[in-house]
Scaffold this motif. Structure first.
Motif, PDB file in Angstrom:
ATOM      1  N   PRO A  55       0.807  -1.237   0.000  1.00 36.75           N
ATOM      2  CA  PRO A  55       0.000   0.000   0.000  1.00 36.75           C
ATOM      3  C   PRO A  55       0.831   1.273   0.000  1.00 36.75           C
ATOM      4  N   ASP A  56       1.929   1.297   0.742  1.00 37.63           N
ATOM      5  CA  ASP A  56       2.734   2.521   0.814  1.00 37.63           C
ATOM      6  C   ASP A  56       3.294   2.929  -0.545  1.00 37.63           C
ATOM      7  N   ASN A  57       3.465   1.963  -1.437  1.00 40.45           N
ATOM      8  CA  ASN A  57       4.037   2.265  -2.744  1.00 40.45           C
ATOM      9  C   ASN A  57       3.011   2.791  -3.741  1.00 40.45           C
ATOM     10  N   GLN A  58       1.786   2.929  -3.306  1.00 40.70           N
ATOM     11  CA  GLN A  58       0.781   3.607  -4.127  1.00 40.70           C
ATOM     12  C   GLN A  58       0.778   5.112  -3.831  1.00 40.70           C
ATOM     13  N   LEU A  59       1.619   5.533  -2.894  1.00 40.83           N
ATOM     14  CA  LEU A  59       1.704   6.937  -2.488  1.00 40.83           C
ATOM     15  C   LEU A  59       2.965   7.571  -3.071  1.00 40.83           C
ATOM     16  N   TYR A  60       3.082   8.879  -2.867  1.00 39.99           N
ATOM     17  CA  TYR A  60       4.290   9.568  -3.298  1.00 39.99           C
ATOM     18  C   TYR A  60       5.480   9.141  -2.446  1.00 39.99           C
ATOM     19  N   ALA A  61       6.648   9.150  -3.073  1.00 42.24           N
ATOM     20  CA  ALA A  61       7.908   8.920  -2.369  1.00 42.24           C
ATOM     21  C   ALA A  61       8.634  10.264  -2.237  1.00 42.24           C
ATOM     22  N   PRO A  62       9.745  10.316  -1.509  1.00 42.91           N
ATOM     23  CA  PRO A  62      10.508  11.565  -1.442  1.00 42.91           C
ATOM     24  C   PRO A  62      10.874  12.075  -2.838  1.00 42.91           C
ATOM     25  N   VAL A  63      10.859  13.373  -2.997  1.00 44.91           N
ATOM     26  CA  VAL A  63      11.142  13.992  -4.297  1.00 44.91           C
ATOM     27  C   VAL A  63      12.471  13.512  -4.858  1.00 44.91           C
ATOM     28  N   GLU A  64      13.479  13.415  -4.009  1.00 46.53           N
ATOM     29  CA  GLU A  64      14.829  13.072  -4.474  1.00 46.53           C
ATOM     30  C   GLU A  64      15.027  11.587  -4.694  1.00 46.53           C
ATOM     31  N   GLY A  65      14.030  10.759  -4.372  1.00 47.51           N
ATOM     32  CA  GLY A  65      14.127   9.323  -4.590  1.00 47.51           C
ATOM     33  C   GLY A  65      14.111   8.550  -3.283  1.00 47.51           C
ATOM     34  N   ILE A  66      13.719   7.282  -3.362  1.00 45.60           N
ATOM     35  CA  ILE A  66      13.686   6.448  -2.159  1.00 45.60           C
ATOM     36  C   ILE A  66      15.113   6.241  -1.666  1.00 45.60           C
ATOM     37  N   GLU A  67      15.275   6.202  -0.352  1.00 40.19           N
ATOM     38  CA  GLU A  67      16.608   6.176   0.241  1.00 40.19           C
ATOM     39  C   GLU A  67      17.380   4.914  -0.168  1.00 40.19           C
ATOM     40  N   ARG A 255      15.168  20.204  -6.361  1.00 39.71           N
ATOM     41  CA  ARG A 255      13.961  19.648  -5.727  1.00 39.71           C
ATOM     42  C   ARG A 255      12.725  20.482  -6.066  1.00 39.71           C
ATOM     43  N   LYS A 256      12.867  21.790  -6.123  1.00 42.53           N
ATOM     44  CA  LYS A 256      11.742  22.645  -6.513  1.00 42.53           C
ATOM     45  C   LYS A 256      11.262  22.292  -7.921  1.00 42.53           C
ATOM     46  N   VAL A 257      12.223  22.147  -8.843  1.00 41.75           N
ATOM     47  CA  VAL A 257      11.870  21.825 -10.231  1.00 41.75           C
ATOM     48  C   VAL A 257      11.155  20.482 -10.294  1.00 41.75           C
ATOM     49  N   GLN A 258      11.743  19.465  -9.684  1.00 41.19           N
ATOM     50  CA  GLN A 258      11.186  18.121  -9.806  1.00 41.19           C
ATOM     51  C   GLN A 258       9.842  18.004  -9.088  1.00 41.19           C
ATOM     52  N   ASP A 259       9.712  18.656  -7.931  1.00 39.09           N
ATOM     53  CA  ASP A 259       8.451  18.582  -7.194  1.00 39.09           C
ATOM     54  C   ASP A 259       7.309  19.202  -7.986  1.00 39.09           C
ATOM     55  N   SER A 260       7.582  20.285  -8.696  1.00 40.40           N
ATOM     56  CA  SER A 260       6.520  20.943  -9.447  1.00 40.40           C
ATOM     57  C   SER A 260       6.212  20.246 -10.759  1.00 40.40           C
ATOM     58  N   ASN A 261       7.153  19.466 -11.268  1.00 39.93           N
ATOM     59  CA  ASN A 261       6.997  18.852 -12.578  1.00 39.93           C
ATOM     60  C   ASN A 261       6.570  17.390 -12.488  1.00 39.93           C
ATOM     61  N   LEU A 262       7.122  16.663 -11.525  1.00 35.89           N
ATOM     62  CA  LEU A 262       6.923  15.211 -11.452  1.00 35.89           C
ATOM     63  C   LEU A 262       6.541  14.734 -10.057  1.00 35.89           C
ATOM     64  N   ILE A 263       6.942  15.460  -9.044  1.00 36.39           N
ATOM     65  CA  ILE A 263       6.941  15.095  -7.630  1.00 36.39           C
ATOM     66  C   ILE A 263       8.048  14.066  -7.386  1.00 36.39           C
ATOM     67  N   CYS A 264       7.877  12.846  -7.871  1.00 37.25           N
ATOM     68  CA  CYS A 264       8.941  11.855  -7.704  1.00 37.25           C
ATOM     69  C   CYS A 264       8.906  10.907  -8.889  1.00 37.25           C
ATOM     70  N   ALA A 265      10.018  10.271  -9.156  1.00 34.84           N
ATOM     71  CA  ALA A 265      10.044   9.237 -10.195  1.00 34.84           C
ATOM     72  C   ALA A 265       9.099   8.106  -9.790  1.00 34.84           C
ATOM     73  N   PRO A 266       8.510   7.379 -10.770  1.00 32.54           N
ATOM     74  CA  PRO A 266       7.559   6.312 -10.449  1.00 32.54           C
ATOM     75  C   PRO A 266       8.109   5.370  -9.375  1.00 32.54           C
ATOM     76  N   VAL A 267       7.340   5.186  -8.315  1.00 30.93           N
ATOM     77  CA  VAL A 267       7.854   4.499  -7.135  1.00 30.93           C
ATOM     78  C   VAL A 267       8.190   3.037  -7.426  1.00 30.93           C
ATOM     79  N   VAL A 268       7.269   2.310  -8.064  1.00 33.80           N
ATOM     80  CA  VAL A 268       7.548   0.905  -8.356  1.00 33.80           C
ATOM     81  C   VAL A 268       8.742   0.782  -9.301  1.00 33.80           C
ATOM     82  N   SER A 269       8.868   1.704 -10.232  1.00 32.78           N
ATOM     83  CA  SER A 269      10.040   1.699 -11.119  1.00 32.78           C
ATOM     84  C   SER A 269      11.329   1.897 -10.332  1.00 32.78           C
ATOM     85  N   GLN A 270      11.268   2.722  -9.290  1.00 38.40           N
ATOM     86  CA  GLN A 270      12.470   2.912  -8.465  1.00 38.40           C
ATOM     87  C   GLN A 270      12.883   1.604  -7.797  1.00 38.40           C
TER      88      GLN A 270
END
Length: 388
Positions: A55-67, A255-270
């Motif tokens: 379930p958590d992976n259906q949500l947004y992840a950190p803008v800079e990517g999962i740790e 981070r400002k650019v990515q958050d406004s454009n994408l938020i985060c890269a696709p979580v499952v893809s990460q």
């Protein structure tokens, strides 16, 4: 109602245009889009299948990517590129290297600024710069498509914000020598501008050519932006994962650019990328034999064509840029090759080659038998169309 003048001045994206022509002409073999013939490692699918159910992976992840992925990237950078994340370097996971480039240009430029590209340039880089109301300053390379440092130095002025290098290169296949990249980086340091290094094809080098990451030098940290991608090396194009290594002072802006454009890269893809990177660069290297075979056949075929003007070089990536001794417009030539000879290439005009007709061949996507058939069609088509 029209689109903005800014967007009307941006060239049309050539790959979708060629793809549309291919669909209109069934049976066409493509030497156009730059993709690898193989898919991702099994570990990528295994990790994705696990993570997509959580379930958590259906949500947004950190803008800079999962740790976990950022840590895996850090280990890869240290092992494969000699880049240690000390001295303020930061990793940002992106939706491919193109997004990394967009992030970088938005973070470091203001309208009216200039960014230096080496000719022939990668069309998406030039398009991005123009979209952001900046100017792409095009600097010629030598007859083997390597940078001319004096010409780069002469192009720098008070509006210059960055020099972009792509090595191994798209569209030419050149692999810049260590000393060439060091000279570009030193120019950037001296003039207080950024060096943007596109390293998407880092594992694709041939003969005695070797890839070098400038960001491996501590002195390069404050002014070097490095862009990487899983698209080619791990057959990962559709999963849309890349990453950038940036100086710490740019982290907030990116981070400002990515958050406004994408938020985060696709979580499952990460998470799939974790499986891919965990397979190591050997996964790519073991699959390069087919690409090497295609490269040899492409070089052999091109060298036998009377219509080719200039040298034929293929040091890295999986491209040949062929200059054709013809008055035909490169876009018209490509349309004729598709419609009359059922083979697709990319016109050199998309890469800024305007002094003569040129085409880019991609030799990474097809199995050898199919590739030889496609090259046969290309040779026959060029011999039929080009007037000697």
């Amino acid at each position: 109602m029209e689109s903005s003048l800014r967007m009307r001045l941006v060239q049309e994206p050539i790959v979708p245009i060629v793809a549309s022509l291919i669909r209109e002409n069934p049976g066409t073999l493509s030497l156009g889009q730059g993709v690898a013939w193989y898919g991702p490692p099994p570990a990528a699918f295994e990790r994705a299948q696990i993570e997509m159910r959580l379930p958590d992976n259906q949500l947004y992840a950190p803008v800079e990517g999962i740790e976990e992925l950022r840590q895996a990237v850090a280990e890869k950078l240290a092992q494969d590129n000699g880049i240690c994340l000390e001295d303020g370097k930061q990793i940002v996971v992106t939706a491919g290297a193109n997004m990394g480039f967009l992030n970088a240009i938005m973070a470091i430029t203001s309208p009216g600024d200039e960014v230096i590209l080496l000719a022939p340039y990668y069309f998406n880089h030039e398009m991005t710069i123009r979209m952001l109301d900046c100017s792409a300053v095009i600097v010629d390379t030598d007859d083997r498509y390597h940078p001319c440092i004096d010409a780069l130095k002469a192009a720098i002025n008070t509006r210059t914000r960055a020099i972009v290098s792509i090595s191994p290169n798209n569209p030419t296949g050149a692999v810049y020598r260590r000393e060439e990249l060091l000279a570009i980086n030193e120019l950037c340091r001296q003039h207080g501008i950024y060096h943007i290094c596109d390293e998407a094809y880092e594992y694709f080098t041939y003969d005695d050519h070797r890839h070098f990451s400038v960001a491996s030098l501590a002195t390069a940290t404050p002014h070097t932006i490095s862009l990487f991608s899983l698209s080619k090396s791990y057959g990962f194009a559709g999963w849309r994962i890349g990453y950038m290594v940036i100086p710490g002072q740019l982290f907030d802006a990116v981070r400002k650019v990515q958050d406004s454009n994408l938020i985060c890269a696709p979580v499952v893809s990460q998470y799939a990328a974790l499986g891919a990177i965990g397979s190591g660069h050997h996964y790519c290297k073991l699959r390069q034999e087919i690409i090497r075979q295609n490269r040899e056949h492409a070089l052999s075929t091109a060298q036998q064509l009377d219509c080719i003007s200039g040298g034929v070089h293929a040091e890295g990536a999986f491209y040949l840029l062929l200059k054709i001794g013809a008055a035909e417009d490169s876009h018209d030539l490509c349309r004729r090759l598709i419609r009359e000879h059922a083979v697709a290439v990319i016109p050199g005009g998309a890469f800024g080659v305007t002094d003569e007709c040129a085409i880019r061949i991609s030799y990474g996507a097809l199995a050898p038998d199919t590739f030889e058939l496609a090259m046969g069609r290309l040779a026959k088509g060029l011999n039929a169309i080009v007037k000697h």
